[in-house]
Design a protein around this motif. Sequence first.
Motif, PDB file in Angstrom:
ATOM      1  N   LYS A 339       0.842  -1.196   0.000  1.00 29.09           N
ATOM      2  CA  LYS A 339       0.000   0.000   0.000  1.00 29.09           C
ATOM      3  C   LYS A 339       0.874   1.241   0.000  1.00 29.09           C
ATOM      4  O   LYS A 339       1.885   1.304   0.695  1.00 29.09           O
ATOM      5  CB  LYS A 339      -0.916   0.007   1.224  1.00 29.09           C
ATOM      6  N   GLN A 340       0.481   2.222  -0.772  1.00 27.23           N
ATOM      7  CA  GLN A 340       1.226   3.459  -0.856  1.00 27.23           C
ATOM      8  C   GLN A 340       0.318   4.621  -0.523  1.00 27.23           C
ATOM      9  O   GLN A 340      -0.870   4.609  -0.829  1.00 27.23           O
ATOM     10  CB  GLN A 340       1.824   3.658  -2.254  1.00 27.23           C
ATOM     11  N   LEU A 360      -7.502  17.130   4.615  1.00 26.88           N
ATOM     12  CA  LEU A 360      -8.383  16.979   3.459  1.00 26.88           C
ATOM     13  C   LEU A 360      -7.863  15.835   2.611  1.00 26.88           C
ATOM     14  O   LEU A 360      -6.722  15.860   2.151  1.00 26.88           O
ATOM     15  CB  LEU A 360      -8.428  18.262   2.623  1.00 26.88           C
ATOM     16  N   ASN A 361      -8.679  14.812   2.423  1.00 23.52           N
ATOM     17  CA  ASN A 361      -8.333  13.682   1.571  1.00 23.52           C
ATOM     18  C   ASN A 361      -8.768  14.017   0.156  1.00 23.52           C
ATOM     19  O   ASN A 361      -9.952  14.041  -0.153  1.00 23.52           O
ATOM     20  CB  ASN A 361      -9.022  12.409   2.068  1.00 23.52           C
ATOM     21  N   ASP A 362      -7.805  14.293  -0.700  1.00 26.89           N
ATOM     22  CA  ASP A 362      -8.085  14.747  -2.066  1.00 26.89           C
ATOM     23  C   ASP A 362      -7.558  13.741  -3.075  1.00 26.89           C
ATOM     24  O   ASP A 362      -6.960  14.098  -4.082  1.00 26.89           O
ATOM     25  CB  ASP A 362      -7.440  16.119  -2.295  1.00 26.89           C
ATOM     26  N   THR A 363      -7.788  12.461  -2.805  1.00 20.54           N
ATOM     27  CA  THR A 363      -7.307  11.414  -3.692  1.00 20.54           C
ATOM     28  C   THR A 363      -7.964  11.526  -5.057  1.00 20.54           C
ATOM     29  O   THR A 363      -9.189  11.611  -5.145  1.00 20.54           O
ATOM     30  CB  THR A 363      -7.609  10.031  -3.090  1.00 20.54           C
ATOM     31  N   PRO A 364      -7.178  11.526  -6.132  1.00 18.17           N
ATOM     32  CA  PRO A 364      -7.785  11.544  -7.474  1.00 18.17           C
ATOM     33  C   PRO A 364      -8.748  10.381  -7.652  1.00 18.17           C
ATOM     34  O   PRO A 364      -8.470   9.253  -7.246  1.00 18.17           O
ATOM     35  CB  PRO A 364      -6.566  11.412  -8.399  1.00 18.17           C
ATOM     36  N   GLY A 365      -9.895  10.684  -8.246  1.00 17.15           N
ATOM     37  CA  GLY A 365     -10.901   9.653  -8.459  1.00 17.15           C
ATOM     38  C   GLY A 365     -11.936   9.585  -7.369  1.00 17.15           C
ATOM     39  O   GLY A 365     -12.913   8.852  -7.485  1.00 17.15           O
ATOM     40  N   THR A 366     -11.745  10.333  -6.272  1.00 16.86           N
ATOM     41  CA  THR A 366     -12.724  10.372  -5.188  1.00 16.86           C
ATOM     42  C   THR A 366     -13.067  11.823  -4.883  1.00 16.86           C
ATOM     43  O   THR A 366     -12.295  12.728  -5.201  1.00 16.86           O
ATOM     44  CB  THR A 366     -12.183   9.695  -3.916  1.00 16.86           C
ATOM     45  N   ARG A 367     -14.194  12.021  -4.251  1.00 20.49           N
ATOM     46  CA  ARG A 367     -14.571  13.373  -3.869  1.00 20.49           C
ATOM     47  C   ARG A 367     -13.739  13.816  -2.667  1.00 20.49           C
ATOM     48  O   ARG A 367     -13.625  13.077  -1.690  1.00 20.49           O
ATOM     49  CB  ARG A 367     -16.059  13.439  -3.502  1.00 20.49           C
ATOM     50  N   PRO A 368     -13.132  15.017  -2.718  1.00 25.33           N
ATOM     51  CA  PRO A 368     -12.373  15.493  -1.559  1.00 25.33           C
ATOM     52  C   PRO A 368     -13.262  15.547  -0.323  1.00 25.33           C
ATOM     53  O   PRO A 368     -14.403  16.005  -0.384  1.00 25.33           O
ATOM     54  CB  PRO A 368     -11.917  16.895  -1.980  1.00 25.33           C
ATOM     55  N   HIS A 369     -12.742  15.082   0.795  1.00 27.85           N
ATOM     56  CA  HIS A 369     -13.520  15.135   2.024  1.00 27.85           C
ATOM     57  C   HIS A 369     -12.592  15.366   3.202  1.00 27.85           C
ATOM     58  O   HIS A 369     -11.483  14.823   3.237  1.00 27.85           O
ATOM     59  CB  HIS A 369     -14.331  13.850   2.221  1.00 27.85           C
ATOM     60  N   PRO A 370     -13.002  16.189   4.166  1.00 31.18           N
ATOM     61  CA  PRO A 370     -12.159  16.460   5.328  1.00 31.18           C
ATOM     62  C   PRO A 370     -12.183  15.297   6.310  1.00 31.18           C
ATOM     63  O   PRO A 370     -13.133  14.516   6.353  1.00 31.18           O
ATOM     64  CB  PRO A 370     -12.805  17.716   5.936  1.00 31.18           C
ATOM     65  N   LEU A 371     -11.136  15.201   7.082  1.00 30.81           N
ATOM     66  CA  LEU A 371     -11.049  14.186   8.118  1.00 30.81           C
ATOM     67  C   LEU A 371     -10.067  14.674   9.173  1.00 30.81           C
ATOM     68  O   LEU A 371      -9.316  15.633   8.955  1.00 30.81           O
ATOM     69  CB  LEU A 371     -10.601  12.846   7.544  1.00 30.81           C
ATOM     70  N   LEU A 372     -10.075  14.040  10.321  1.00 31.97           N
ATOM     71  CA  LEU A 372      -9.186  14.428  11.396  1.00 31.97           C
ATOM     72  C   LEU A 372      -7.752  14.031  11.063  1.00 31.97           C
ATOM     73  O   LEU A 372      -7.499  12.960  10.510  1.00 31.97           O
ATOM     74  CB  LEU A 372      -9.616  13.769  12.709  1.00 31.97           C
ATOM     75  N   VAL A 373      -6.805  14.906  11.433  1.00 28.65           N
ATOM     76  CA  VAL A 373      -5.401  14.597  11.219  1.00 28.65           C
ATOM     77  C   VAL A 373      -5.023  13.316  11.953  1.00 28.65           C
ATOM     78  O   VAL A 373      -4.159  12.554  11.514  1.00 28.65           O
ATOM     79  CB  VAL A 373      -4.523  15.776  11.687  1.00 28.65           C
ATOM     80  N   GLN A 374      -5.700  13.064  13.074  1.00 25.38           N
ATOM     81  CA  GLN A 374      -5.449  11.839  13.824  1.00 25.38           C
ATOM     82  C   GLN A 374      -5.685  10.604  12.951  1.00 25.38           C
ATOM     83  O   GLN A 374      -4.958   9.614  13.046  1.00 25.38           O
ATOM     84  CB  GLN A 374      -6.361  11.795  15.055  1.00 25.38           C
ATOM     85  N   GLN A 375      -6.706  10.651  12.080  1.00 23.94           N
ATOM     86  CA  GLN A 375      -6.965   9.537  11.184  1.00 23.94           C
ATOM     87  C   GLN A 375      -5.823   9.356  10.191  1.00 23.94           C
ATOM     88  O   GLN A 375      -5.416   8.232   9.881  1.00 23.94           O
ATOM     89  CB  GLN A 375      -8.271   9.782  10.430  1.00 23.94           C
ATOM     90  N   VAL A 376      -5.287  10.466   9.689  1.00 23.49           N
ATOM     91  CA  VAL A 376      -4.145  10.398   8.780  1.00 23.49           C
ATOM     92  C   VAL A 376      -2.947   9.769   9.484  1.00 23.49           C
ATOM     93  O   VAL A 376      -2.238   8.932   8.925  1.00 23.49           O
ATOM     94  CB  VAL A 376      -3.792  11.799   8.245  1.00 23.49           C
ATOM     95  N   HIS A 377      -2.714  10.185  10.736  1.00 22.22           N
ATOM     96  CA  HIS A 377      -1.604   9.608  11.504  1.00 22.22           C
ATOM     97  C   HIS A 377      -1.761   8.092  11.621  1.00 22.22           C
ATOM     98  O   HIS A 377      -0.783   7.347  11.504  1.00 22.22           O
ATOM     99  CB  HIS A 377      -1.549  10.241  12.890  1.00 22.22           C
ATOM    100  N   GLN A 378      -2.969   7.646  11.861  1.00 24.89           N
ATOM    101  CA  GLN A 378      -3.204   6.210  11.994  1.00 24.89           C
ATOM    102  C   GLN A 378      -2.906   5.486  10.684  1.00 24.89           C
ATOM    103  O   GLN A 378      -2.296   4.416  10.679  1.00 24.89           O
ATOM    104  CB  GLN A 378      -4.647   5.952  12.433  1.00 24.89           C
ATOM    105  N   LEU A 380      -0.856   6.444   8.268  1.00 26.30           N
ATOM    106  CA  LEU A 380       0.561   6.502   7.909  1.00 26.30           C
ATOM    107  C   LEU A 380       1.445   5.724   8.871  1.00 26.30           C
ATOM    108  O   LEU A 380       2.600   5.431   8.553  1.00 26.30           O
ATOM    109  CB  LEU A 380       1.033   7.958   7.842  1.00 26.30           C
ATOM    110  N   SER A 381       0.944   5.424  10.048  1.00 28.15           N
ATOM    111  CA  SER A 381       1.745   4.678  11.016  1.00 28.15           C
ATOM    112  C   SER A 381       1.610   3.170  10.850  1.00 28.15           C
ATOM    113  O   SER A 381       2.292   2.413  11.537  1.00 28.15           O
ATOM    114  CB  SER A 381       1.346   5.079  12.441  1.00 28.15           C
ATOM    115  N   ARG A 382       0.770   2.729   9.948  1.00 27.11           N
ATOM    116  CA  ARG A 382       0.586   1.298   9.740  1.00 27.11           C
ATOM    117  C   ARG A 382       1.791   0.694   9.036  1.00 27.11           C
ATOM    118  O   ARG A 382       2.386   1.311   8.155  1.00 27.11           O
ATOM    119  CB  ARG A 382      -0.686   1.050   8.932  1.00 27.11           C
ATOM    120  N   THR A 383       2.164  -0.509   9.441  1.00 24.92           N
ATOM    121  CA  THR A 383       3.346  -1.165   8.886  1.00 24.92           C
ATOM    122  C   THR A 383       3.118  -1.680   7.472  1.00 24.92           C
ATOM    123  O   THR A 383       4.078  -2.053   6.799  1.00 24.92           O
ATOM    124  CB  THR A 383       3.766  -2.335   9.782  1.00 24.92           C
ATOM    125  N   ASP A 384       1.858  -1.723   7.018  1.00 26.77           N
ATOM    126  CA  ASP A 384       1.598  -2.230   5.669  1.00 26.77           C
ATOM    127  C   ASP A 384       1.468  -1.115   4.645  1.00 26.77           C
ATOM    128  O   ASP A 384       0.983  -1.325   3.539  1.00 26.77           O
ATOM    129  CB  ASP A 384       0.320  -3.081   5.660  1.00 26.77           C
TER     130      ASP A 384
END
Length: 531
Positions: A339-340, A360-378, A380-384
């Motif tokens: 996973k990248q 803000l999750n602005d992945t191409p192909g999906t609608r941009p949507h806000p989320l908590l930075v804490q979710q992003v940390h989770q 990015l901290s995953r080993t996979d």
Amino acid sequence: MSTALADDAVTPALLLEQVRAARVAADAAEARILQVAVDWAQAHPVLDGADGWRITAASAQPMEQLDGTALALGFADLETGEQAEERLGWCGIPPVAWDAPAAFAAANRMSTAAGKALIRDALVLCHRLPRIWALVCTGQVPAWRARRIAQAVLGSPADVVAYLDDHLAPIAATVGLTTLDRAIAEAMLRLHAEIVELEQAAAEHGHHASFHLDPQPDGSAELHARGDWQDLHALAATVARIAAALKTNGSDPDDPDDPDPDDPDETDPLDTRRARALGVLADPALALALLHQHPALASAESPAESPAESPAESPAESPTESPAPASVPTQAPTRVPGKQAVVYLHLTDLALLGLDPVALNDTPGTRPHPLLVQQVHQWLSRTDTHVAVLPVLDLSNELHTESYAIPDLLREQVRLINPTCVFPWCTTPARRCDLDHLDPWSPHPGGGTTSSCNLAPLCRHHHRLKTHTTWTYRTFRPSAPRASAVSCWTRSSARHPCAASQSVSVSASTRTTALLSASTPGGATFPTDTG
């Protein structure tokens, strides 16, 4: 032989002026109906002991002090179902006599239910969204757009509604459902993060993968899944890669009746190959063989090239991959996570201090949507997950190249400056648009360049309109930081033999900007709608 025009001749310019005038008159009439609705409600208050629309709470709070927090607090005596939802819509506005809407609705040639909804929306605008209401009354925001905003904030907490009134007012005349939903979600994240976290925790218990294996008459079965966004996005990308490999090899090379991959008329549709790819995943060895055999097909038909989590809201980067870590000679080769995550870094003063909680999750192909930075940390901290941190792209920089081809970094910058097609009122996302050279590219001095100031996204229809008709346009990027870009379109009517040479200009100053509204305390802005 010249043809003289009669004094009352109908010209294209005259017709467009009539359209403009009719639109202004229609908007003014609709705004006036909203104003009359407020006056009608004020003329029909709830008298002592009479019935009206209100939420009944054990605390006996006045109607004007209640808001959507009532649901979060879970009032015990709040009705359930449609009745509770209807009463919630009247939170925060003065109650109206129960029999008031009938006459108003009849005079407006609509059902009583529709009349009641119109009165409710007008009161929400007047009492809970005063800035947007002022724009409606002065003809700057169409009534139907204002009503859509009012309906979206029904039952929302008072501080969220005030936040939205401040930040949506500058773009209320053009805001669409996508931007509206994103703005409400961001307001809840900033002002009521604890409620959002509780909802997310509760949602995790609803994650599932349901296999409905009872065979249908056609021999098919069904699968339904709900899970973490990153997991399902990575699964979708892998399935798309396998589907692309099946297209190249033929869905089943050992089956003589399988479609010929070289014949486009016999190739299975993408959805069919995705369904077959799920079956391939049941055989991990076959799946790995296909993926290794066609590494260049990665994400060829994926909805997005790679997951992108974007902390906050403005610049972005083009995806690149970091090299695989070198293996240690004395140990087994280190496995690079499959996973990248391409991280879009949006730096503000508060973000640098760790005080901005919204990404803000602005992945191409999906609608941009806000989320908590804490979710992003989770995530990015995953080993996979393999994380690639890329350079920051400054939207105020002027990028250019000597060639006609547009580099990825410049392409991304142009799409972020203008997130939609720059033709007035077009909502086609920039990622699905062509990038147009405003002045035709030329290698000679004085010709058009491939640069930030000479590129803009145009959907295919409006690109053809600009190329093959008399439409022309210019864009202007103000020097002020976060100021809105402006596109001015002009259509010459000289092509009509019975009309004088005239032009029609359309300004898109509130429509074709990447960062339109003023900054929020956390540095966030709300771009114009993308659909």
